[in-house]
Structure formats: C-alpha cells, structure tokens
Design a protein around this motif. Structure first.
Motif, PDB file in Angstrom:
ATOM      1  N   PRO A   1     124.627  -3.896 104.138  1.00  0.00           N
ATOM      2  CA  PRO A   1     123.712  -5.025 103.898  1.00  0.00           C
ATOM      3  C   PRO A   1     124.056  -5.760 102.599  1.00  0.00           C
ATOM      4  CG  PRO A   1     122.498  -3.057 104.531  1.00  0.00           C
ATOM      5  CD  PRO A   1     123.896  -2.624 104.263  1.00  0.00           C
ATOM      6  N   HIS A   2     124.215  -7.067 102.685  1.00  0.00           N
ATOM      7  CA  HIS A   2     124.448  -7.901 101.505  1.00  0.00           C
ATOM      8  C   HIS A   2     124.423  -9.365 101.915  1.00  0.00           C
ATOM      9  CE1 HIS A   2     128.492  -8.024 103.212  1.00  0.00           C
ATOM     10  NE2 HIS A   2     128.787  -9.034 102.400  1.00  0.00           N
ATOM     11  N   LEU A   3     124.404 -10.259 100.953  1.00  0.00           N
ATOM     12  CA  LEU A   3     124.532 -11.696 101.209  1.00  0.00           C
ATOM     13  C   LEU A   3     125.907 -12.156 100.737  1.00  0.00           C
ATOM     14  CD1 LEU A   3     123.442 -14.561 101.896  1.00  0.00           C
ATOM     15  CD2 LEU A   3     122.680 -14.695  99.508  1.00  0.00           C
ATOM     16  N   HIS A   4     126.649 -12.792 101.636  1.00  0.00           N
ATOM     17  CA  HIS A   4     127.911 -13.434 101.259  1.00  0.00           C
ATOM     18  C   HIS A   4     127.604 -14.911 101.056  1.00  0.00           C
ATOM     19  CE1 HIS A   4     132.179 -14.347 101.109  1.00  0.00           C
ATOM     20  NE2 HIS A   4     131.953 -15.341 101.965  1.00  0.00           N
ATOM     21  N   PHE A   5     127.834 -15.418  99.844  1.00  0.00           N
ATOM     22  CA  PHE A   5     127.468 -16.790  99.484  1.00  0.00           C
ATOM     23  C   PHE A   5     128.714 -17.560  99.048  1.00  0.00           C
ATOM     24  CE2 PHE A   5     125.978 -19.802  96.128  1.00  0.00           C
ATOM     25  CZ  PHE A   5     125.221 -20.644  96.946  1.00  0.00           C
ATOM     26  N   GLU A   6     128.932 -18.716  99.681  1.00  0.00           N
ATOM     27  CA  GLU A   6     130.093 -19.556  99.354  1.00  0.00           C
ATOM     28  C   GLU A   6     129.642 -20.943  98.917  1.00  0.00           C
ATOM     29  OE1 GLU A   6     132.876 -19.845 102.566  1.00  0.00           O
ATOM     30  OE2 GLU A   6     133.141 -17.658 102.760  1.00  0.00           O
ATOM     31  N   VAL A   7     130.449 -21.543  98.048  1.00  0.00           N
ATOM     32  CA  VAL A   7     130.261 -22.944  97.645  1.00  0.00           C
ATOM     33  C   VAL A   7     131.578 -23.673  97.877  1.00  0.00           C
ATOM     34  CG1 VAL A   7     129.752 -24.538  95.762  1.00  0.00           C
ATOM     35  CG2 VAL A   7     128.509 -22.374  95.924  1.00  0.00           C
ATOM     36  N   HIS A   8     131.502 -24.819  98.561  1.00  0.00           N
ATOM     37  CA  HIS A   8     132.693 -25.638  98.825  1.00  0.00           C
ATOM     38  C   HIS A   8     132.461 -27.032  98.245  1.00  0.00           C
ATOM     39  CE1 HIS A   8     134.457 -22.780 101.803  1.00  0.00           C
ATOM     40  NE2 HIS A   8     133.184 -22.396 101.847  1.00  0.00           N
ATOM     41  N   GLU A   9     133.395 -27.516  97.480  1.00  0.00           N
ATOM     42  CA  GLU A   9     133.322 -28.882  96.954  1.00  0.00           C
ATOM     43  C   GLU A   9     133.810 -29.823  98.047  1.00  0.00           C
ATOM     44  OE1 GLU A   9     135.560 -28.764  93.321  1.00  0.00           O
ATOM     45  OE2 GLU A   9     133.800 -28.217  92.151  1.00  0.00           O
ATOM     46  N   GLY A  10     132.878 -30.454  98.741  1.00  0.00           N
ATOM     47  CA  GLY A  10     133.193 -31.234  99.925  1.00  0.00           C
ATOM     48  C   GLY A  10     132.756 -30.446 101.143  1.00  0.00           C
ATOM     49  N   GLY A  11     133.452 -30.659 102.266  1.00  0.00           N
ATOM     50  CA  GLY A  11     133.094 -29.949 103.487  1.00  0.00           C
ATOM     51  C   GLY A  11     133.736 -28.576 103.563  1.00  0.00           C
ATOM     52  N   TRP A  12     133.157 -27.734 104.429  1.00  0.00           N
ATOM     53  CA  TRP A  12     133.736 -26.411 104.691  1.00  0.00           C
ATOM     54  C   TRP A  12     134.905 -26.549 105.641  1.00  0.00           C
ATOM     55  CZ3 TRP A  12     134.686 -23.516 109.039  1.00  0.00           C
ATOM     56  CH2 TRP A  12     134.928 -22.166 108.870  1.00  0.00           C
ATOM     57  N   ASN A  13     135.950 -25.744 105.458  1.00  0.00           N
ATOM     58  CA  ASN A  13     137.040 -25.685 106.437  1.00  0.00           C
ATOM     59  C   ASN A  13     137.518 -24.247 106.555  1.00  0.00           C
ATOM     60  OD1 ASN A  13     139.383 -25.226 104.524  1.00  0.00           O
ATOM     61  ND2 ASN A  13     138.713 -27.214 103.769  1.00  0.00           N
ATOM     62  N   ALA A  14     138.168 -23.943 107.687  1.00  0.00           N
ATOM     63  CA  ALA A  14     138.569 -22.563 107.977  1.00  0.00           C
ATOM     64  C   ALA A  14     139.558 -22.027 106.956  1.00  0.00           C
ATOM     65  CB  ALA A  14     139.167 -22.485 109.378  1.00  0.00           C
ATOM     66  N   ALA A  15     140.358 -22.913 106.368  1.00  0.00           N
ATOM     67  CA  ALA A  15     141.347 -22.469 105.375  1.00  0.00           C
ATOM     68  C   ALA A  15     140.707 -22.164 104.027  1.00  0.00           C
ATOM     69  CB  ALA A  15     142.430 -23.534 105.210  1.00  0.00           C
ATOM     70  N   LYS A  16     139.436 -22.507 103.867  1.00  0.00           N
ATOM     71  CA  LYS A  16     138.681 -22.290 102.610  1.00  0.00           C
ATOM     72  C   LYS A  16     139.339 -23.020 101.423  1.00  0.00           C
ATOM     73  CE  LYS A  16     136.527 -19.247 105.180  1.00  0.00           C
ATOM     74  NZ  LYS A  16     137.091 -17.961 105.310  1.00  0.00           N
ATOM     75  N   SER A  17     140.032 -24.122 101.743  1.00  0.00           N
ATOM     76  CA  SER A  17     140.758 -24.833 100.687  1.00  0.00           C
ATOM     77  C   SER A  17     139.827 -25.517  99.691  1.00  0.00           C
ATOM     78  CB  SER A  17     141.702 -25.873 101.308  1.00  0.00           C
ATOM     79  OG  SER A  17     140.976 -26.800 102.094  1.00  0.00           O
ATOM     80  N   ASN A  18     138.561 -25.766 100.093  1.00  0.00           N
ATOM     81  CA  ASN A  18     137.604 -26.420  99.194  1.00  0.00           C
ATOM     82  C   ASN A  18     136.705 -25.427  98.475  1.00  0.00           C
ATOM     83  OD1 ASN A  18     138.555 -28.906 100.018  1.00  0.00           O
ATOM     84  ND2 ASN A  18     136.988 -29.203 101.583  1.00  0.00           N
TER      85      ASN A  18
END
Length: 466
Positions: free
Chosen positions: A441-458
């Motif tokens: 159990p945990h929270l995975h939290f992401e921030v992307h500058e712009g839109g999200w993409n599968a490559a996680k480039s943002n």
C-alpha cells in the motif's frame, strides 16, 4: 451543466489570476484573458501535434506487432518441423541400436561357432593325424613289398579259380580302403579350411557391418544433437519474440492510454478556451458599459461644475479600479496529496517488480489503504480509471501561473471523481491503496510539466513543488 460551466469558469479565473470589482473590468483583465486564449490555442496546437505523433507511433507499433506475429508463426512451424525430424531421428537411432544389438548377437553366435569349430578342428586334426599314421604305415608296407607288383603276385599265386576271385576281391578292397582313406583325408582337410574361411569371412563381414551401423548411429546422434541445438535456438528466439510482442503490446496500450489522456486534455483545453472567450466577451461588454458610464458622468460633471458635491461624487466614482488576485508560486504550488511519509524519491532506481534499472518518474508516499487522497492543486480531471501498471489512477491537468502541469495519483483503492470534472485544491478525490503493479500500500505521485506521456519525458521531481 450550468453548475459545471460555472465551476469551470471559476477554475479558469482562479488559475489565470483575473478578478472583478463590482461591474468594473480592467484592461489588464481583458489582456490577461487574451493572452490566456493565445496560450490555450498554442497548447491545442501542441496537443494536436502530439496526437498525430502518437497515432503514427501506434500504427508503427501495430505493424511491428503484425510482423512479430508472422515471425512467431514461422518460428513455431520451424520448431514443429524440427520436432518431427527429432522424432524420426530418434526412431532411426532406436532402429540402428536394434540392428547393432542383432549384429552383436550374430557376432556372438559366430564366436560361439568358432569355438565349436576349434573343437571340430581339434577332432579333425586327430583324425588326420591317425590317418597320416595309417597312410605312412601303408606306404612303408607298400615300399617294403615293392609296390603294386606284390598285388599281382598275390593274385597270380592263386591255387584255384575261387582262390583267384577271393584274392582279387581282397586286393580291390585293400586298394579301395587306401583310396577312401586318402579321399577322406583330403576331404577333412578341405572341410577344415572351408569352415575356417567361412567363419572368418562371416565374422569379418558382420564386424564390418557393425562398424557401419555404429558409424550410422554416430551420424544420427550428431544429427539429433544438432537438431536439439536448433530447437533450443528456435525456442530462445520464440521467447525473445514473445517478450518483444508483450513489450509492443504494453507500449500500444500505453499509447492508447496516452491518446485518451491527450483527448481529455484537448477537451479540457477547449472548454477552458471557450470559457475564456466567453468571459472575455463579458469583460469587453462590461468595459463598454463602464466607458459609457464614465462618458455620461463626464458630461454630467461638465454641466454641474458649480456644484462641488457633484464633482466630488464623480471623482469618487472614477477612482474605482479592479484588483488582481495572487497565486502561489515556487515551492508552494502543490499541497501534500495524502497523509504519510515519503518512502521513495524521484529518479533512477532498481525496479522492485521488473528487476531492472529504470526511471522512477514520481515519488512514493507511505499511505495505508483507504487513506483520503486530496487534489494537489485546482484543475480538471482528464482520466479516472484503470491504467496498465498504475492500477486505479487519477490524472488532473492544471494551469498555474500561465503554465500547464499534469499530476498523476496511482495504485488507488477507490476513485471519487470522473474525467471532465473540475476539482479544487485539497478536494477529496479518492483513497490510496495497492492496485496495479505495486509491492505494498502506498501512493505513487507524479508531476509532469505539460501533458503526460508514456515516455515520461515531461516528468519532474514533485518534491520541488510542495
């Protein structure tokens, strides 16, 4: 629908820093909305470009998946063919082993026969030896008696015709016995040589046959080993192709997810743009009304210059102005989304499930299942549902200080919002959990500058925004 539109308008105004004071609209507010519309149009263009790129990637991926399936089919056919050859080769080896066993049995029989022949040869040699002695005695007797002349004397020495017949018969018997002895002697010698030659020839032939069979067996065993190696190689190739197909399939799914997310982002941007344009129209109408009001007040002031009270009232009215709202910036842009300590940082790490080094595109917060989840900032939900690897996931797009951000909340136990819904900072949007590719159990939290993409480039480190 009106409630939703008003909520979206409130969100747009909050994130663009536009405010109103009574019926007054400032030029800065209209300019701000104009800039906001331009930014949203630019974002729409970028989203269309990304959608086109993803569609191309998806098409390429599907093509590669088709090629992979065809290659898998070819390799599977080759494996089946090798299996058939292996089965046949194994059967041929078994046949050769049976032939070798039969040949060994034949050799054993010949060896047993040779043992018997040795005994027979021993007997024959004894008989030959006895005959040799007998023949020697006969030859010595003949030599002493002068040979055949003595037989004539025996016959001529007959005293009567009957005696002559008896003597002649006796001589013939003796001569026949001598001849028989010689013939038997020669026959035994010939038989001895023939038997020896036959057995030796048979043994040599059988041994040659055995050598040939063993050579054929060795070739078949080598062929079997070669086929087994080929099969192992094909199985290795098949495993590689199956993994590639799985990776392509996962990539395709991620592209489809990204397409849906981009579509939701585009829809949110379009709504924000429409709301901004609508609000701009309202502000422009207010500005025109305010300009007309000021013009009327000016005329009224000119007509009543003498009246100081009217002048003061006009001055008070014209001094009214709008104020600008403040938005948070820097480290206070987002709030902590769930109660609990940080358990894993953003950055490269050894993946606990996949077992490889890869980018951890967010941070983990140690929250037990069922912990309330809050929106890190005001925005629009662009995805609320299951995502491969992430499990139950929420994605929210935010426009803060003129910049677009996307936050992602993964491995949830429940979701309380839906795509297209506007949320405010701190609003309860679900509960943390352990769904998807999670080890606890945990929270995975992401921030992307712009839109999200599968490559996680943002993706960026969320820690700098709290």
């Amino acid at each position: 629908m009106k409630k939703y539109a008003s909520l979206m308008l409130a969100t747009t105004l909050a994130v663009t820093g536009i405010s109103f004071s009574g019926n007054t609209a400032s030029a800065e507010s209209i300019d701000g909305l104009e800039n906001k519309i331009n930014e949203l149009e630019k974002e729409q263009s970028e989203l269309k470009e990304q959608q086109g790129s993803i569609s191309g990637d998806k098409s390429d991926t599907e093509g590669k998946m088709n090629e992979n399936e065809e290659e898998q089919s070819t390799v599977d056919t080759q494996i089946k063919s090798i299996d058939d050859k292996l089965t046949k080769t194994q059967n041929d080896i078994a046949t050769k082993e049976q032939e070798i066993t039969s040949t060994n049995d034949e050799i054993k029989k010949l060896e047993d026969r040779m043992i018997e022949l040795k005994e027979e040869i021993k007997v024959l040699k004894e008989r030959i030896k006895e005959r040799d002695e007998l023949i020697k005695k006969r030859l010595r007797a003949i030599q002493k008696s002068g040979g055949d002349m003595k037989y004539i004397e025996v016959i001529l020495g007959s005293k009567s015709f009957g005696d002559f017949i008896n003597r002649s018969s006796a001589v013939n018997t003796i001569m026949d016995q001598d001849k028989t002895i010689l013939e038997e002697q020669q026959a035994d010698k010939d038989s001895l040589e023939a038997n020896k030659a036959e057995v030796e020839e048979s043994k040599a032939s059988v041994e040659k046959k055995k050598v040939a069979l063993e050579g054929q067996k060795e070739e078949l065993v080598a062929l079997k080993d070669d086929l087994a190696d080929q099969k192992d190689q094909k199985k290795t190739l098949m495993a590689k192709l199956e993994k590639e197909y799985t990776d392509l399939e996962e990539y395709k799914i991620s592209l489809e997810d990204e397409q849906q997310i981009l579509a939701a982002q585009a829809e949110a941007v379009e709504k924000a743009k429409n709301l901004a344009e609508s609000e701009k129209g309202k502000l422009e109408q207010l500005a025109r009304e305010e300009a007309a009001r000021k013009e009327a007040e000016k005329r009224k002031a000119e007509q009543a210059k003498a009246s100081s009270s009217k002048t003061a009232s006009a001055s008070s009215s014209s001094s009214n102005s709008s104020s600008t709202g403040n938005t948070s910036s820097g480290s206070g842009l987002f709030i902590w989304p769930a109660a609990g300590p940080k358990t894993s940082d953003y950055g490269m790490r050894h993946h606990p499930i996949q077992g490889i080094d890869k980018l951890h595109a967010g941070m983990d917060i140690g929250a037990s299942t069922g912990t309330p989840l809050k929106a890190a900032a005001t925005g629009v939900v662009i995805r609320a549902g299951w995502m491969s690897g992430y499990g139950n996931t929420i994605m929210i797009t935010h426009n803060l200080n003129g910049k677009t951000y996307t936050t992602l909340y993964a491995h949830l136990s429940s979701i309380s919002v839906s795509a297209g819904q506007t949320v405010t900072q701190g609003q309860n949007i679900g509960k943390t959990g352990n769904s998807g590719g999670s080890t606890g159990p945990h929270l995975h939290f992401e921030v992307h500058e712009g839109g999200w993409n599968a490559a996680k480039s943002n993706s960026v480190n969320p820690a700098k925004f709290f």
